[in-house]
Design an enzyme around this catalytic site. Structure first.
Site, PDB file in Angstrom:
ATOM      1  N   LYS A 180       0.876  -1.068   0.075  1.00  0.00           N
ATOM      2  CA  LYS A 180      -0.151  -0.077   0.050  1.00  0.00           C
ATOM      3  C   LYS A 180       0.917   1.361  -0.049  1.00  0.00           C
ATOM      4  O   LYS A 180       0.389   2.262  -0.509  1.00  0.00           O
ATOM      5  CB  LYS A 180      -0.973   0.004   1.247  1.00  0.00           C
ATOM      6  CG  LYS A 180      -1.970  -0.786   0.970  1.00  0.00           C
ATOM      7  CD  LYS A 180      -3.524  -0.692   1.393  1.00  0.00           C
ATOM      8  CE  LYS A 180      -4.331  -1.554   0.719  1.00  0.00           C
ATOM      9  NZ  LYS A 180      -5.904  -1.787   1.584  1.00  0.00           N
TER      10      LYS A 180
ATOM     11  N   LYS B 219      -4.177 -10.283  -6.858  1.00  0.00           N
ATOM     12  CA  LYS B 219      -5.420 -10.375  -6.088  1.00  0.00           C
ATOM     13  C   LYS B 219      -6.664  -9.484  -6.840  1.00  0.00           C
ATOM     14  O   LYS B 219      -6.363  -8.230  -7.267  1.00  0.00           O
ATOM     15  CB  LYS B 219      -5.124 -10.057  -4.760  1.00  0.00           C
ATOM     16  CG  LYS B 219      -6.372 -10.170  -3.912  1.00  0.00           C
ATOM     17  CD  LYS B 219      -6.196  -9.671  -2.557  1.00  0.00           C
ATOM     18  CE  LYS B 219      -6.368  -8.034  -2.402  1.00  0.00           C
ATOM     19  NZ  LYS B 219      -6.821  -7.412  -1.030  1.00  0.00           N
TER      20      LYS B 219
ATOM     21  N   LYS C   7     -10.881  -4.278  -4.792  1.00  0.00           N
ATOM     22  CA  LYS C   7     -11.893  -3.163  -5.173  1.00  0.00           C
ATOM     23  C   LYS C   7     -11.353  -1.853  -5.282  1.00  0.00           C
ATOM     24  O   LYS C   7     -12.126  -0.864  -5.465  1.00  0.00           O
ATOM     25  CB  LYS C   7     -12.862  -3.029  -3.648  1.00  0.00           C
ATOM     26  CG  LYS C   7     -12.008  -2.761  -2.266  1.00  0.00           C
ATOM     27  CD  LYS C   7     -13.033  -2.540  -1.555  1.00  0.00           C
ATOM     28  CE  LYS C   7     -12.905  -2.864  -0.098  1.00  0.00           C
ATOM     29  NZ  LYS C   7     -11.488  -2.507   0.778  1.00  0.00           N
TER      30      LYS C   7
HETATM   31  P1  ATP Z   1      -8.634  -3.743  -1.337  1.00  0.00           P
HETATM   32  O1  ATP Z   1      -8.933  -4.589  -2.251  1.00  0.00           O
HETATM   33  O2  ATP Z   1      -8.942  -2.382  -1.683  1.00  0.00           O
HETATM   34  O3  ATP Z   1      -7.147  -3.989  -0.975  1.00  0.00           O
HETATM   35  P2  ATP Z   1      -8.700  -5.083   0.981  1.00  0.00           P
HETATM   36  O4  ATP Z   1      -8.286  -6.279   0.870  1.00  0.00           O
HETATM   37  O5  ATP Z   1      -8.267  -4.067   2.100  1.00  0.00           O
HETATM   38  O6  ATP Z   1      -9.365  -4.215  -0.072  1.00  0.00           O
HETATM   39  P3  ATP Z   1     -10.944  -5.151   2.804  1.00  0.00           P
HETATM   40  O7  ATP Z   1     -12.081  -4.780   2.732  1.00  0.00           O
HETATM   41  O8  ATP Z   1     -10.223  -4.933   4.236  1.00  0.00           O
HETATM   42  O9  ATP Z   1     -10.182  -5.201   1.539  1.00  0.00           O
HETATM   43  O10 ATP Z   1     -11.051  -6.719   2.924  1.00  0.00           O
HETATM   44  C1  ATP Z   1     -11.976  -7.589   3.600  1.00  0.00           C
HETATM   45  C2  ATP Z   1     -11.771  -9.105   3.554  1.00  0.00           C
HETATM   46  O11 ATP Z   1     -11.991  -9.545   2.188  1.00  0.00           O
HETATM   47  C3  ATP Z   1     -10.582  -9.593   3.877  1.00  0.00           C
HETATM   48  O12 ATP Z   1     -10.920 -10.868   4.581  1.00  0.00           O
HETATM   49  C4  ATP Z   1      -9.658  -9.862   2.727  1.00  0.00           C
HETATM   50  O13 ATP Z   1      -8.875 -10.997   3.119  1.00  0.00           O
HETATM   51  C5  ATP Z   1     -10.997 -10.401   2.019  1.00  0.00           C
HETATM   52  N1  ATP Z   1     -10.825 -10.127   0.705  1.00  0.00           N
HETATM   53  C6  ATP Z   1     -10.264  -8.926  -0.062  1.00  0.00           C
HETATM   54  N2  ATP Z   1     -10.213  -9.407  -1.491  1.00  0.00           N
HETATM   55  C7  ATP Z   1     -10.205 -10.766  -1.654  1.00  0.00           C
HETATM   56  C8  ATP Z   1      -9.912 -11.646  -2.710  1.00  0.00           C
HETATM   57  N3  ATP Z   1      -9.843 -11.133  -3.923  1.00  0.00           N
HETATM   58  N4  ATP Z   1     -10.167 -12.875  -2.465  1.00  0.00           N
HETATM   59  C9  ATP Z   1     -10.505 -13.213  -1.498  1.00  0.00           C
HETATM   60  N5  ATP Z   1     -10.641 -12.693  -0.168  1.00  0.00           N
HETATM   61  C10 ATP Z   1     -10.465 -11.274  -0.500  1.00  0.00           C
END
Ligand code: ATP
Ligand code: LTN
Length: 342
Positions: free
Chosen positions: A125, A207, A210
C-alpha cells in the site's frame, strides 16, 4: 486448534466468538464475498458473532468524507444482503466503539517497529499511495489486532492476504498475556480452502481488489447482469483450450473457482461438464452462474439500503451491544497496565 480462552465471567456466552471486518473504501467485490463474507454468514449461527465496518482503517488511505459516510452504510447493508442477520450477529461501525482506539494505543506500545515494517500489505500500500505514506498505514495491523482482541475472538474469518496480520495479532495477545497475566484469547485465522484469494479478471496473477483502477478486473457485488457478463467474457485466460484446474493457468483456475462457489459444483464436476467445450462456452456459463447468484443479493441490498433510518438504527443497536462488551475488556486491560482506576 483453540486459543487460550480468557476466564469466563458470570453470564458470559459459552459459544466461541468470531469477529471480522471490511473497509468501506469502495463497493464490495465478489472476492471479498468469497474470501470472507460468505463464511461469516455460515459461521454466524455457530459462533457468537461480531462484524464491523472498519471506517478507522479506511482513512489510512485518503477518503472523501461524504463518500466514506455513504460507503460505510453501503457496506453494512451489503453484509445484511449477503445474509448477516443483525438479530443473530452484532453488526456495528468501528468508529462507534471508541474502545478500539484505546486498546490500539496499549498494543501499539507493545509492538516493535520492525514488526510493522515487515507487513506485506504496508509495503504494497505504501508503494501504491507513495504520496501519502502515513503512520496510520504503518500501524494499521495494530488497530486490527485491537478489533479482534477487544472481543476475545477465537476465530477470525478472512481471506489469505490477512494471514500475516493475524499472526501479529496472535503475537500481541501472547505478549500482553506474558507481560501482565492471561487476558486475551489467542485467535486463529479462518481462511477458506476455496476462494481465499480471488484473482483479478485482467491480471490473474494479482488479487482482485476493490481499489483496482481497471474496473474490468473486478466484479462488484452491485454490478448489473450486463456488467458481470461483459467482464467475465473479457476475462484474461491463456492460449490453452481445455477447462482443467491448474494453478499454472491462473485465469482459468480463477473462473473455475468462481463457478464452483456460485454453483456448488466441484472442480472435477466442472471439468466433466466442459470436456470438449471451449473458453467461450465456459465463460458464458460462469457469467450466467455469477449473475444468477448475485441477483437476489443485489435485490436485497437495494431494499435494505433504501431505508437508511432502519439501517442506522440497526448499527446503533450493534454499537451499543459491542461497547458493552468492549468496555469490560478495556477496563481489565487498563487495570493490568497500571492505569489508576477512575
Ligand atoms: P483492497 O481490495 O481495496 O485492497 P482490502 O483487501 O483491504 O481491499 P478489505 O475490505 O479490508 O479489503 O477486505 C475484506 C476481506 O475480504 C478480508 O478478509 C480480505 O482478506 C478479503 N478479500 C479481499 N479481497 C479478496 C480476494 N480477492 N479474494 C479473497 N478474499 C478477499
Ligand atoms: N485488515 C482487514 C480489515 C480488518 C479486519 C479487522 C479483518 C480490520 N479489522 C478485524 C478481520 C478482523 C482487511 O481485510 N484489509
Amino acid at each position: 486448534m483453540v486459543g487460550i480462552l480468557a476466564p469466563m465471567t458470570e453470564g458470559q456466552q459459552q459459544k466461541k466468538v468470531i469477529l471480522s471486518g471490511m473497509q468501506p473504501t469502495n463497493d464490495l467485490t465478489i472476492g471479498q464475498y468469497c474470501g470472507a463474507l460468505r463464511n461469516w454468514v455460515e459461521l454466524q449461527h455457530e459462533y457468537e458473532s461480531l462484524f464491523c465496518v472498519v471506517d478507522l482503517h479506511a482513512i489510512t488511505v485518503r477518503q472523501e468524507p461524504a463518500k466514506l459516510r455513504k460507503r460505510t452504510l453501503d457496506v453494512a447493508a451489503m453484509y445484511m444482503a449477503a445474509g448477516i442477520d443483525p438479530d443473530v450477529s452484532t453488526l456495528f461501525v468501528q468508529s462507534h466503539v471508541p474502545e478500539h482506539t484505546q486498546l490500539n494505543w496499549v498494543l501499539t506500545c507493545l509492538t516493535g517497529f520492525g514488526e510493522c515494517s515487515r507487513m506485506t500489505q504496508f509495503k504494497d500500500k505504501s508503494a501504491m499511495h507513495a504520496d501519502n505514506v502515513n503512520v496510520g498505514l504503518f500501524t494499521y495491523p495494530i488497530l486490527m489486532a485491537a478489533d479482534i482482541l477487544l472481543y476475545n475472538a477465537d476465530l477470525v474469518p478472512v481471506g489469505e492476504d490477512q494471514r500475516q496480520h493475524l499472526e501479529l495479532t496472535r503475537n500481541l495477545a501472547e505478549r500482553f498475556n506474558f507481560h501482565y497475566s492471561p487476558t486475551f484469547t489467542v485467535p486463529e485465522p479462518f481462511i477458506p480452502k476455496v476462494g481465499a484469494k480471488i484473482m483479478s479478471l485482467q491480471e490473474p496473477e494479482k488479487k482482485m481488489s476493490k481499489s483496482d483502477p481497471n474496473e474490468k478486473a473486478t466484479i462488484f457485488m452491485v454490478d448489473t447482469d450486463e456488467q458481470i457478463l461483459s467482464k467475465v467474457k473479457r476475462a484474461v485466460t491463456d492460449s490453452g483450450t481445455t477447462i482443467v484446474y491448474d494453478e499454472k493457468r491462473p485465469g482459468v483456475a480463477n473462473l473455475m473457482t468462481l463457478y464452483s462457489i456460485t454453483t456448488g459444483k466441484s472442480n472435477a464436476e466442472i471439468e466433466r461438464e466442459f470436456a470438449g467445450l471451449g473458453y467461450a462456452e465456459f465463460k458464458d456459463a460462469v457469467g450466467h452462474a455469477i449473475v444468477t447468484f448475485l441477483r437476489p443479493v443485489r435485490e436485497r441490498y437495494v431494499a435494505i439500503r433504501s431505508d437508511e433510518d432502519a439501517l442506522k438504527a440497526t448499527l446503533k443497536r450493534g454499537a451499543e451491544a459491542a461497547r458493552e462488551r468492549a468496555r469490560k475488556v478495556l477496563r481489565k486491560v487498563y487495570k493490568k497496565t497500571g492505569f489508576v482506576e477512575f
